[in-house]
Motif scaffolding. Structure first.
Motif, PDB file in Angstrom:
ATOM      1  N   ILE A  63       0.845  -1.206   0.000  1.00 35.75           N
ATOM      2  CA  ILE A  63       0.000   0.000   0.000  1.00 35.75           C
ATOM      3  C   ILE A  63       0.875   1.249   0.000  1.00 35.75           C
ATOM      4  N   MET A  64       1.961   1.233   0.785  1.00 34.83           N
ATOM      5  CA  MET A  64       2.835   2.397   0.854  1.00 34.83           C
ATOM      6  C   MET A  64       3.498   2.668  -0.490  1.00 34.83           C
ATOM      7  N   ILE A  65       4.025   1.649  -1.131  1.00 36.26           N
ATOM      8  CA  ILE A  65       4.686   1.832  -2.422  1.00 36.26           C
ATOM      9  C   ILE A  65       3.671   2.230  -3.490  1.00 36.26           C
ATOM     10  N   GLY A  66       2.488   1.620  -3.449  1.00 32.51           N
ATOM     11  CA  GLY A  66       1.438   1.969  -4.413  1.00 32.51           C
ATOM     12  C   GLY A  66       0.993   3.405  -4.297  1.00 32.51           C
ATOM     13  N   SER A  67       0.843   3.875  -3.061  1.00 26.24           N
ATOM     14  CA  SER A  67       0.399   5.260  -2.892  1.00 26.24           C
ATOM     15  C   SER A  67       1.504   6.250  -3.270  1.00 26.24           C
ATOM     16  N   LEU A  68       2.763   5.868  -3.060  1.00 31.33           N
ATOM     17  CA  LEU A  68       3.854   6.739  -3.499  1.00 31.33           C
ATOM     18  C   LEU A  68       3.921   6.839  -5.018  1.00 31.33           C
ATOM     19  N   VAL A  69       3.746   5.710  -5.685  1.00 31.03           N
ATOM     20  CA  VAL A  69       3.748   5.717  -7.154  1.00 31.03           C
ATOM     21  C   VAL A  69       2.561   6.524  -7.679  1.00 31.03           C
ATOM     22  N   PHE A  70       1.400   6.346  -7.052  1.00 38.44           N
ATOM     23  CA  PHE A  70       0.206   7.110  -7.432  1.00 38.44           C
ATOM     24  C   PHE A  70       0.446   8.606  -7.263  1.00 38.44           C
ATOM     25  N   SER A  71       1.083   8.988  -6.163  1.00 45.49           N
ATOM     26  CA  SER A  71       1.358  10.403  -5.914  1.00 45.49           C
ATOM     27  C   SER A  71       2.343  10.965  -6.935  1.00 45.49           C
ATOM     28  N   LEU A  72       3.350  10.188  -7.261  1.00 47.84           N
ATOM     29  CA  LEU A  72       4.322  10.650  -8.262  1.00 47.84           C
ATOM     30  C   LEU A  72       3.676  10.822  -9.631  1.00 47.84           C
TER      31      LEU A  72
ATOM     32  N   ALA B 291      -5.415  18.252  -8.964  1.00 46.58           N
ATOM     33  CA  ALA B 291      -4.637  17.031  -8.767  1.00 46.58           C
ATOM     34  C   ALA B 291      -3.797  17.097  -7.487  1.00 46.58           C
ATOM     35  N   LEU B 292      -3.537  18.297  -6.995  1.00 46.96           N
ATOM     36  CA  LEU B 292      -2.692  18.419  -5.805  1.00 46.96           C
ATOM     37  C   LEU B 292      -3.345  17.830  -4.563  1.00 46.96           C
ATOM     38  N   ALA B 293      -4.656  17.873  -4.476  1.00 47.70           N
ATOM     39  CA  ALA B 293      -5.344  17.286  -3.329  1.00 47.70           C
ATOM     40  C   ALA B 293      -5.125  15.782  -3.287  1.00 47.70           C
ATOM     41  N   TYR B 294      -5.156  15.142  -4.435  1.00 46.39           N
ATOM     42  CA  TYR B 294      -4.938  13.701  -4.482  1.00 46.39           C
ATOM     43  C   TYR B 294      -3.475  13.343  -4.260  1.00 46.39           C
ATOM     44  N   VAL B 295      -2.572  14.211  -4.667  1.00 44.07           N
ATOM     45  CA  VAL B 295      -1.153  14.007  -4.377  1.00 44.07           C
ATOM     46  C   VAL B 295      -0.936  14.022  -2.865  1.00 44.07           C
ATOM     47  N   LEU B 296      -1.510  14.997  -2.198  1.00 42.49           N
ATOM     48  CA  LEU B 296      -1.366  15.077  -0.748  1.00 42.49           C
ATOM     49  C   LEU B 296      -2.034  13.903  -0.045  1.00 42.49           C
ATOM     50  N   LEU B 297      -3.154  13.443  -0.557  1.00 44.40           N
ATOM     51  CA  LEU B 297      -3.821  12.286   0.025  1.00 44.40           C
ATOM     52  C   LEU B 297      -2.959  11.029  -0.112  1.00 44.40           C
ATOM     53  N   GLY B 298      -2.353  10.848  -1.268  1.00 42.03           N
ATOM     54  CA  GLY B 298      -1.455   9.696  -1.469  1.00 42.03           C
ATOM     55  C   GLY B 298      -0.243   9.762  -0.563  1.00 42.03           C
ATOM     56  N   LEU B 299       0.303  10.959  -0.382  1.00 42.41           N
ATOM     57  CA  LEU B 299       1.449  11.103   0.516  1.00 42.41           C
ATOM     58  C   LEU B 299       1.052  10.860   1.966  1.00 42.41           C
ATOM     59  N   LEU B 300      -0.147  11.258   2.336  1.00 39.02           N
ATOM     60  CA  LEU B 300      -0.637  11.003   3.695  1.00 39.02           C
ATOM     61  C   LEU B 300      -0.800   9.509   3.954  1.00 39.02           C
TER      62      LEU B 300
END
Length: 50
Positions: free
Chosen positions: A5-14, A28-37
Protein backbone atom coordinates in the motif's frame (compact mmCIF):
# COMPACT_ATOMS: atom_id res chain seq x y z
CA UNK A 1 0.46 -5.64 2.80
CA UNK A 2 1.44 -2.33 4.37
CA UNK A 3 4.54 -2.12 2.19
CA UNK A 4 2.49 -2.73 -0.92
CA UNK A 5 0.00 0.00 0.00
CA UNK A 6 2.84 2.40 0.85
CA UNK A 7 4.69 1.83 -2.42
CA UNK A 8 1.44 1.97 -4.41
CA UNK A 9 0.40 5.26 -2.89
CA UNK A 10 3.85 6.74 -3.50
CA UNK A 11 3.75 5.72 -7.15
CA UNK A 12 0.21 7.11 -7.43
CA UNK A 13 1.36 10.40 -5.91
CA UNK A 14 4.32 10.65 -8.26
CA UNK A 15 2.13 10.02 -11.29
CA UNK A 16 -0.32 12.70 -10.18
CA UNK A 17 2.54 15.09 -9.52
CA UNK A 18 3.77 14.58 -13.09
CA UNK A 19 0.20 15.13 -14.29
CA UNK A 20 0.08 18.38 -12.34
CA UNK A 21 3.40 19.48 -13.83
CA UNK A 22 2.19 18.81 -17.36
CA UNK A 23 -1.34 20.20 -17.13
CA UNK A 24 -1.10 22.71 -14.29
CA UNK A 25 -4.45 21.51 -12.93
CA UNK A 26 -4.56 22.39 -9.24
CA UNK A 27 -7.24 19.79 -8.48
CA UNK A 28 -4.64 17.03 -8.77
CA UNK A 29 -2.69 18.42 -5.80
CA UNK A 30 -5.34 17.29 -3.33
CA UNK A 31 -4.94 13.70 -4.48
CA UNK A 32 -1.15 14.01 -4.38
CA UNK A 33 -1.37 15.08 -0.75
CA UNK A 34 -3.82 12.29 0.02
CA UNK A 35 -1.45 9.70 -1.47
CA UNK A 36 1.45 11.10 0.52
CA UNK A 37 -0.64 11.00 3.70
CA UNK A 38 -1.48 7.34 3.14
CA UNK A 39 2.15 6.43 2.48
CA UNK A 40 3.27 8.38 5.56
CA UNK A 41 0.69 6.58 7.70
CA UNK A 42 1.84 3.18 6.38
CA UNK A 43 5.49 4.09 6.98
CA UNK A 44 4.70 5.01 10.58
CA UNK A 45 2.87 1.71 11.02
CA UNK A 46 5.86 -0.17 9.60
CA UNK A 47 8.19 1.60 12.03
CA UNK A 48 6.11 0.50 15.03
CA UNK A 49 6.12 -3.20 14.03
CA UNK A 50 8.44 -5.36 16.06
Amino acid sequence: MKKLIMIGSLVFSLLLLVLFGVTGDGAALAYVLLGLLVSFFCAMLLMTDK
